[in-house]
Design an enzyme around this catalytic site. Sequence first.
Site, PDB file in Angstrom:
ATOM      1  N   ASN A 136      15.852  -4.609 -27.657  1.00  0.00           N
ATOM      2  CA  ASN A 136      14.455  -5.008 -27.834  1.00  0.00           C
ATOM      3  C   ASN A 136      13.592  -4.655 -26.625  1.00  0.00           C
ATOM      4  O   ASN A 136      12.504  -5.222 -26.455  1.00  0.00           O
ATOM      5  CB  ASN A 136      14.363  -6.518 -28.081  1.00  0.00           C
ATOM      6  CG  ASN A 136      15.050  -6.934 -29.361  1.00  0.00           C
ATOM      7  OD1 ASN A 136      14.995  -6.225 -30.358  1.00  0.00           O
ATOM      8  ND2 ASN A 136      15.704  -8.084 -29.339  1.00  0.00           N
ATOM      9  N   HIS A 156      12.170 -16.583 -37.843  1.00  0.00           N
ATOM     10  CA  HIS A 156      13.374 -16.519 -37.028  1.00  0.00           C
ATOM     11  C   HIS A 156      14.203 -17.796 -37.142  1.00  0.00           C
ATOM     12  O   HIS A 156      13.681 -18.885 -37.403  1.00  0.00           O
ATOM     13  CB  HIS A 156      12.974 -16.294 -35.566  1.00  0.00           C
ATOM     14  CG  HIS A 156      14.114 -16.001 -34.655  1.00  0.00           C
ATOM     15  ND1 HIS A 156      14.718 -16.963 -33.888  1.00  0.00           N
ATOM     16  CD2 HIS A 156      14.774 -14.845 -34.402  1.00  0.00           C
ATOM     17  CE1 HIS A 156      15.700 -16.428 -33.186  1.00  0.00           C
ATOM     18  NE2 HIS A 156      15.748 -15.135 -33.476  1.00  0.00           N
ATOM     19  N   GLU A 199       5.797 -15.796 -37.810  1.00  0.00           N
ATOM     20  CA  GLU A 199       5.958 -14.819 -36.737  1.00  0.00           C
ATOM     21  C   GLU A 199       4.780 -13.847 -36.730  1.00  0.00           C
ATOM     22  O   GLU A 199       4.098 -13.673 -37.746  1.00  0.00           O
ATOM     23  CB  GLU A 199       7.262 -14.052 -36.911  1.00  0.00           C
ATOM     24  CG  GLU A 199       8.508 -14.912 -36.737  1.00  0.00           C
ATOM     25  CD  GLU A 199       9.768 -14.091 -36.630  1.00  0.00           C
ATOM     26  OE1 GLU A 199       9.885 -13.299 -35.668  1.00  0.00           O
ATOM     27  OE2 GLU A 199      10.642 -14.241 -37.498  1.00  0.00           O
ATOM     28  N   SER A 258      11.228 -10.142 -37.013  1.00  0.00           N
ATOM     29  CA  SER A 258      12.262  -9.525 -36.194  1.00  0.00           C
ATOM     30  C   SER A 258      13.209  -8.620 -36.970  1.00  0.00           C
ATOM     31  O   SER A 258      13.780  -7.686 -36.396  1.00  0.00           O
ATOM     32  CB  SER A 258      13.073 -10.604 -35.472  1.00  0.00           C
ATOM     33  OG  SER A 258      13.689 -11.478 -36.396  1.00  0.00           O
ATOM     34  N   ASP A 275       4.643 -17.309 -33.524  1.00  0.00           N
ATOM     35  CA  ASP A 275       5.763 -16.867 -32.701  1.00  0.00           C
ATOM     36  C   ASP A 275       5.609 -15.362 -32.572  1.00  0.00           C
ATOM     37  O   ASP A 275       5.900 -14.616 -33.507  1.00  0.00           O
ATOM     38  CB  ASP A 275       7.087 -17.245 -33.377  1.00  0.00           C
ATOM     39  CG  ASP A 275       8.309 -16.719 -32.623  1.00  0.00           C
ATOM     40  OD1 ASP A 275       8.191 -15.716 -31.900  1.00  0.00           O
ATOM     41  OD2 ASP A 275       9.401 -17.300 -32.794  1.00  0.00           O
ATOM     42  N   HIS A 293       7.970 -10.500 -30.892  1.00  0.00           N
ATOM     43  CA  HIS A 293       8.128  -9.056 -31.052  1.00  0.00           C
ATOM     44  C   HIS A 293       6.804  -8.297 -31.091  1.00  0.00           C
ATOM     45  O   HIS A 293       6.810  -7.072 -31.194  1.00  0.00           O
ATOM     46  CB  HIS A 293       8.939  -8.762 -32.313  1.00  0.00           C
ATOM     47  CG  HIS A 293      10.332  -9.285 -32.244  1.00  0.00           C
ATOM     48  ND1 HIS A 293      11.378  -8.583 -31.690  1.00  0.00           N
ATOM     49  CD2 HIS A 293      10.854 -10.480 -32.649  1.00  0.00           C
ATOM     50  CE1 HIS A 293      12.480  -9.310 -31.756  1.00  0.00           C
ATOM     51  NE2 HIS A 293      12.197 -10.460 -32.334  1.00  0.00           N
ATOM     52  N   LYS A 298      11.728  -9.280 -24.720  1.00  0.00           N
ATOM     53  CA  LYS A 298      11.541  -8.104 -25.574  1.00  0.00           C
ATOM     54  C   LYS A 298      10.765  -7.046 -24.798  1.00  0.00           C
ATOM     55  O   LYS A 298      11.296  -6.410 -23.911  1.00  0.00           O
ATOM     56  CB  LYS A 298      10.844  -8.483 -26.875  1.00  0.00           C
ATOM     57  CG  LYS A 298      11.777  -9.074 -27.943  1.00  0.00           C
ATOM     58  CD  LYS A 298      12.222 -10.471 -27.632  1.00  0.00           C
ATOM     59  CE  LYS A 298      13.085 -11.075 -28.719  1.00  0.00           C
ATOM     60  NZ  LYS A 298      13.512 -12.454 -28.371  1.00  0.00           N
TER      61      LYS A 298
END
Length: 378
Positions: A43, A129, A168, A172, A197, A200, A232
């Site tokens: 990542n 996640h 998110e 992910s 969240d 990423h 990440k």
Amino acid sequence: MPFNLSLAGRAAAGLKRSVPAIDRVNGRWLHAGGEQYLNFAGNDYLGLSRAPELQAASEQAARDYGVGAVASPLVVGHQAIHRELEAELCDWLGLEAVMLFSSGFSANQAVVKALLGKEHTLWQDRLNHASLQEAGLLSPARLVRFAHNDMAALEGRLRPSAGLIVSEGVFSMDGDTAPWPELVKLARQSGNWLMIDDAHGLGVLGNEGRGTLDEQGLAPTSVNIFMGTFGKALGVSGAFVGGSRALVEYLHNFGRSYIYSTHLPPPQAAAVLAAVRLVRRADDKRAHLRNLVSQFRAGVAALPLQLLPSATAIQPLVVGEEAATLALAAALKQQGLWTGAIRPPTVPKGSARLRITLSAAHTEADVQRLIDALHSAL
């Protein structure tokens, strides 16, 4: 013992996991078993984990502060370097206040478990996640999972002023993004709090790498809670939660994984601080990464596999069956390419995949080598 039966069942289904014997990851290269592989499974989206600026900052902080924080943040663990990092995060992201955590998992646990009681509802995207899903299961709140990115499904299940909506920024395993303008609208209309969240998306998307909200034209104040991670695109580890001063003060008092954990080691905080400053001026790396994503998608479009619709560094190639996914990853490994074979329960049954991740550390030749290897393996 029951766990032996469970492990045997996973092994029989091709789902048993084991820790790979990696020697080291060095930029875009991965070393294991005396061999060197191009790494398409990590990542490190901007290739910062080996940046000399981060190494120098960490080494200097180790000399100045020692290698450990030696206590939880509310005792004596929160030092000047931690305050400097928090101030930089606030300036970068336009947040009123932030607090630091050892991991995104602990940050999500702290938020959900501290804020929600049995009188509340927690609405979660079905593909959120595992840290968010588990936090919801451990919370006394009523957990409602809505179909992935389905705003009509969410709207139909919302209750006014009853709790928290969580999604998110970049998912992910699928690499797609949530429709944040619609989420913000639904949260405001229903009177519920909203949390992102952005593990990423942070560093990769938006102006100065500010993340998914900025990429979609939204201010950070569009959400009540902003969670991001340092492991990440920033290339280190750890996480933060940001929002209002009142929110952060509340979590200082009721976020158990913050209160009762040793704080981030000062060298780690210093490395993150250096990474943030690099990310803010890394437009060239983000542009290069976007070009690599376009190159990869064009190069594998004709493959007899489903390439999920993602414009981010996460490029999932859905194989379907677990055994076939493992076989494809093994074939690529034979050609010097390391990819992640992702199977249930991490992804839904029938959607086992190669989770291919691209990094600004990769070259166009690296990506072409991966494209060619996929075509020859299929």
